[in-house]
Enzyme design. Structure first.
Site, PDB file in Angstrom:
ATOM      1  N   ASP A   1      30.414  30.768  43.615  1.00  0.00           N
ATOM      2  CA  ASP A   1      30.393  32.064  42.816  1.00  0.00           C
ATOM      3  C   ASP A   1      30.103  33.084  43.511  1.00  0.00           C
ATOM      4  O   ASP A   1      29.191  33.185  44.442  1.00  0.00           O
ATOM      5  CB  ASP A   1      28.798  31.914  42.068  1.00  0.00           C
ATOM      6  CG  ASP A   1      28.494  32.977  41.089  1.00  0.00           C
ATOM      7  OD1 ASP A   1      29.346  34.186  41.178  1.00  0.00           O
ATOM      8  OD2 ASP A   1      27.730  32.831  40.172  1.00  0.00           O
TER       9      ASP A   1
ATOM     10  N   SER B   1      43.692  46.872  40.927  1.00  0.00           N
ATOM     11  CA  SER B   1      44.666  46.681  39.859  1.00  0.00           C
ATOM     12  C   SER B   1      45.181  48.142  39.472  1.00  0.00           C
ATOM     13  O   SER B   1      44.669  49.155  40.098  1.00  0.00           O
ATOM     14  CB  SER B   1      43.415  46.578  38.808  1.00  0.00           C
ATOM     15  OG  SER B   1      44.028  46.819  37.403  1.00  0.00           O
TER      16      SER B   1
ATOM     17  N   TYR C   1      35.469  48.601  33.806  1.00  0.00           N
ATOM     18  CA  TYR C   1      36.331  47.706  34.732  1.00  0.00           C
ATOM     19  C   TYR C   1      37.082  48.723  35.859  1.00  0.00           C
ATOM     20  O   TYR C   1      37.421  48.489  36.897  1.00  0.00           O
ATOM     21  CB  TYR C   1      37.267  46.956  33.900  1.00  0.00           C
ATOM     22  CG  TYR C   1      38.359  46.229  34.679  1.00  0.00           C
ATOM     23  CD1 TYR C   1      38.248  45.137  34.938  1.00  0.00           C
ATOM     24  CD2 TYR C   1      39.796  46.718  34.546  1.00  0.00           C
ATOM     25  CE1 TYR C   1      39.178  44.316  35.671  1.00  0.00           C
ATOM     26  CE2 TYR C   1      40.559  45.976  35.134  1.00  0.00           C
ATOM     27  CZ  TYR C   1      40.440  44.630  35.858  1.00  0.00           C
ATOM     28  OH  TYR C   1      41.135  44.041  36.319  1.00  0.00           O
TER      29      TYR C   1
ATOM     30  N   LYS D   1      37.204  48.660  39.836  1.00  0.00           N
ATOM     31  CA  LYS D   1      38.455  48.593  40.605  1.00  0.00           C
ATOM     32  C   LYS D   1      38.548  49.609  41.572  1.00  0.00           C
ATOM     33  O   LYS D   1      39.254  49.677  42.781  1.00  0.00           O
ATOM     34  CB  LYS D   1      39.606  48.319  39.828  1.00  0.00           C
ATOM     35  CG  LYS D   1      39.628  46.932  39.022  1.00  0.00           C
ATOM     36  CD  LYS D   1      39.260  45.775  39.854  1.00  0.00           C
ATOM     37  CE  LYS D   1      39.652  44.648  39.363  1.00  0.00           C
ATOM     38  NZ  LYS D   1      39.496  43.302  40.252  1.00  0.00           N
TER      39      LYS D   1
HETATM   40  P1  NAD Z   1      41.494  35.040  34.974  1.00  0.00           P
HETATM   41  O1  NAD Z   1      40.351  35.529  34.165  1.00  0.00           O
HETATM   42  O2  NAD Z   1      42.423  34.572  34.421  1.00  0.00           O
HETATM   43  O3  NAD Z   1      41.148  34.286  36.383  1.00  0.00           O
HETATM   44  C1  NAD Z   1      39.953  34.642  36.925  1.00  0.00           C
HETATM   45  C2  NAD Z   1      39.419  33.417  37.743  1.00  0.00           C
HETATM   46  O4  NAD Z   1      37.987  34.073  38.331  1.00  0.00           O
HETATM   47  C3  NAD Z   1      38.789  32.295  36.815  1.00  0.00           C
HETATM   48  O5  NAD Z   1      39.550  31.314  37.314  1.00  0.00           O
HETATM   49  C4  NAD Z   1      37.311  32.645  37.026  1.00  0.00           C
HETATM   50  O6  NAD Z   1      36.854  31.269  36.697  1.00  0.00           O
HETATM   51  C5  NAD Z   1      37.002  33.031  38.362  1.00  0.00           C
HETATM   52  N1  NAD Z   1      35.742  33.651  38.223  1.00  0.00           N
HETATM   53  C6  NAD Z   1      35.017  34.617  37.472  1.00  0.00           C
HETATM   54  N2  NAD Z   1      33.950  34.972  37.936  1.00  0.00           N
HETATM   55  C7  NAD Z   1      33.816  34.434  39.063  1.00  0.00           C
HETATM   56  C8  NAD Z   1      32.731  34.124  40.133  1.00  0.00           C
HETATM   57  N3  NAD Z   1      31.533  35.069  39.805  1.00  0.00           N
HETATM   58  N4  NAD Z   1      32.828  33.910  41.292  1.00  0.00           N
HETATM   59  C9  NAD Z   1      34.199  32.859  41.456  1.00  0.00           C
HETATM   60  N5  NAD Z   1      35.097  32.944  40.616  1.00  0.00           N
HETATM   61  C10 NAD Z   1      35.141  33.653  39.418  1.00  0.00           C
HETATM   62  O7  NAD Z   1      41.996  36.577  35.731  1.00  0.00           O
HETATM   63  P2  NAD Z   1      43.487  37.151  36.583  1.00  0.00           P
HETATM   64  O8  NAD Z   1      44.335  37.695  35.386  1.00  0.00           O
HETATM   65  O9  NAD Z   1      43.871  35.813  37.075  1.00  0.00           O
HETATM   66  O10 NAD Z   1      42.798  38.068  37.558  1.00  0.00           O
HETATM   67  C11 NAD Z   1      42.755  37.775  38.904  1.00  0.00           C
HETATM   68  C12 NAD Z   1      42.128  38.790  39.809  1.00  0.00           C
HETATM   69  O11 NAD Z   1      43.178  39.927  39.247  1.00  0.00           O
HETATM   70  C13 NAD Z   1      41.139  39.762  38.847  1.00  0.00           C
HETATM   71  O12 NAD Z   1      40.398  40.193  40.089  1.00  0.00           O
HETATM   72  C14 NAD Z   1      41.543  40.886  38.110  1.00  0.00           C
HETATM   73  O13 NAD Z   1      40.654  41.751  37.700  1.00  0.00           O
HETATM   74  C15 NAD Z   1      42.638  41.307  38.702  1.00  0.00           C
HETATM   75  N6  NAD Z   1      43.921  41.643  37.701  1.00  0.00           N
HETATM   76  C16 NAD Z   1      44.313  41.251  36.719  1.00  0.00           C
HETATM   77  C17 NAD Z   1      45.222  41.640  35.971  1.00  0.00           C
HETATM   78  C18 NAD Z   1      45.849  41.115  34.759  1.00  0.00           C
HETATM   79  O14 NAD Z   1      46.456  41.654  33.939  1.00  0.00           O
HETATM   80  N7  NAD Z   1      45.486  39.710  34.397  1.00  0.00           N
HETATM   81  C19 NAD Z   1      45.767  42.899  36.247  1.00  0.00           C
HETATM   82  C20 NAD Z   1      45.012  43.780  37.101  1.00  0.00           C
HETATM   83  C21 NAD Z   1      44.280  43.229  38.438  1.00  0.00           C
END
Ligand code: NAD
Length: 257
Positions: free
Chosen positions: A60, A140, A153, A157
């Site tokens: 975590d 992001s 959010y 970021k």
């Molecule tokens: P997702 O929700 O599909 O996966 C996120 C993962 O992080 C999950 O496996 C979850 O279990 C894990 N997680 C959550 N809290 C946690 C913690 N406290 N400790 C350890 N692990 C933890 O998200 P994603 O879309 O794969 O996004 C990944 C990263 O990219 C994030 O930082 C997100 O903000 C960023 N992001 C995503 C998008 C998008 O469109 N999906 C766009 C821009 C940025």
């Protein structure tokens, strides 16, 4: 030649999973980590099934000691750390005027504190072994521009961008680069969650908010996790060594700066 090593947080699914697969295919030994330890274990097994090197560990990222323990586990399993990908993150869809202290507490602890602990733990290990390294953080397009319903959010970021720039300056003398990747609209469970929550504000059915927002993508398709992993591969790889302090947008042309 010594095999380079990486830790990827939040890698049980989505973007983190794709990054772990890509870095392993690039030849790095990867420690796949997530708060979902079973999910991380499955991803590490997928990578090994392809003939590449991976182990897993639950972590975590809100827990600073646990993150330092993760880096130590990586050293014990694979040797000195070369690449840290602080990918774990959560989203929250809420109007600013409805946002309460407990909302901010949760999202900042994961998205900002969690990234800082990864930067600290990786930097400590990289300074100790003395051969530099790459720290790569999840930001992001929400790190470049405010977005309605995503105020908290966006604030987290923007903070990641600030941490990335400061860490890049403080760690450059140790041969450590620090950059961030800034995806747009990626088809992961995070966007499923955004679609559902936005839908309750906008009155759209399942998939409606995603379809509406996707009209902003110049390249005309929703981003894949692999689109993001390609940029991270560059940041971690041999051609990425002269880039530092950057928060690079890879979004198919939503934000153009
Ligand atoms: P997702 O929700 O599909 O996966 C996120 C993962 O992080 C999950 O496996 C979850 O279990 C894990 N997680 C959550 N809290 C946690 C913690 N406290 N400790 C350890 N692990 C933890 O998200 P994603 O879309 O794969 O996004 C990944 C990263 O990219 C994030 O930082 C997100 O903000 C960023 N992001 C995503 C998008 C998008 O469109 N999906 C766009 C821009 C940025």
């Amino acid at each position: 030649m010594v095999r380079r090593t990486a830790v990827v947080t939040g890698a049980a699914r989505g973007i983190g999973r794709a990054i772990a697969h890509r870095l392993a295919a690039d030849g790095l030994a990867v420690l796949v980590s997530d708060i979902d330890a079973d999910g991380a274990q499955s991803v590490a097994a997928e990578i090994r099934d392809k003939g590449f090197t991976a182990t897993s560990a639950g972590c975590d990222v809100r827990d600073r000691d646990a993150v330092f323990g993760l880096v130590e586990a990586s050293r014990a399993a694979h040797g000195d750390l070369d690449v840290m990908v602080a990918n774990a993150g959560v989203v929250q869809v809420k109007r600013l005027l409805e946002t309460r202290p407990e909302d901010l507490e949760h999202i900042f602890r994961v998205n900002v504190d969690g990234v800082l602990w990864c930067v600290q733990a990786a930097a400590e290990a990289m300074i100790a072994h003395g051969r530099g390294g790459r720290i790569i953080n999840a930001a992001s397009i929400a790190a470049h521009s405010g977005a309605d319903y995503l105020g908290a959010y966006c604030a987290t970021k923007f903070a990641v961008r600030a941490l990335t720039q400061t860490a890049a300056k403080e760690l450059a003398g140790h041969g450590i680069t620090v950059n961030a990747y800034c995806p747009g609209i990626v088809g992961t469970e995070m966007w499923d969650q955004i679609d559902t929550s936005l839908g309750s504000y906008l009155g759209t059915a399942a998939g409606g908010a995603l379809a509406e927002y996707s009209k902003l993508i110049a390249l005309g398709r929703v981003q894949t996790p692999e689109d993001v992993a390609g940029l991270v591969s560059y940041m971690a790889g041999p051609d990425g060594g002269y880039m530092t302090g950057q928060s690079v947008i890879v979004d198919g042309g939503i934000e153009m700066v």
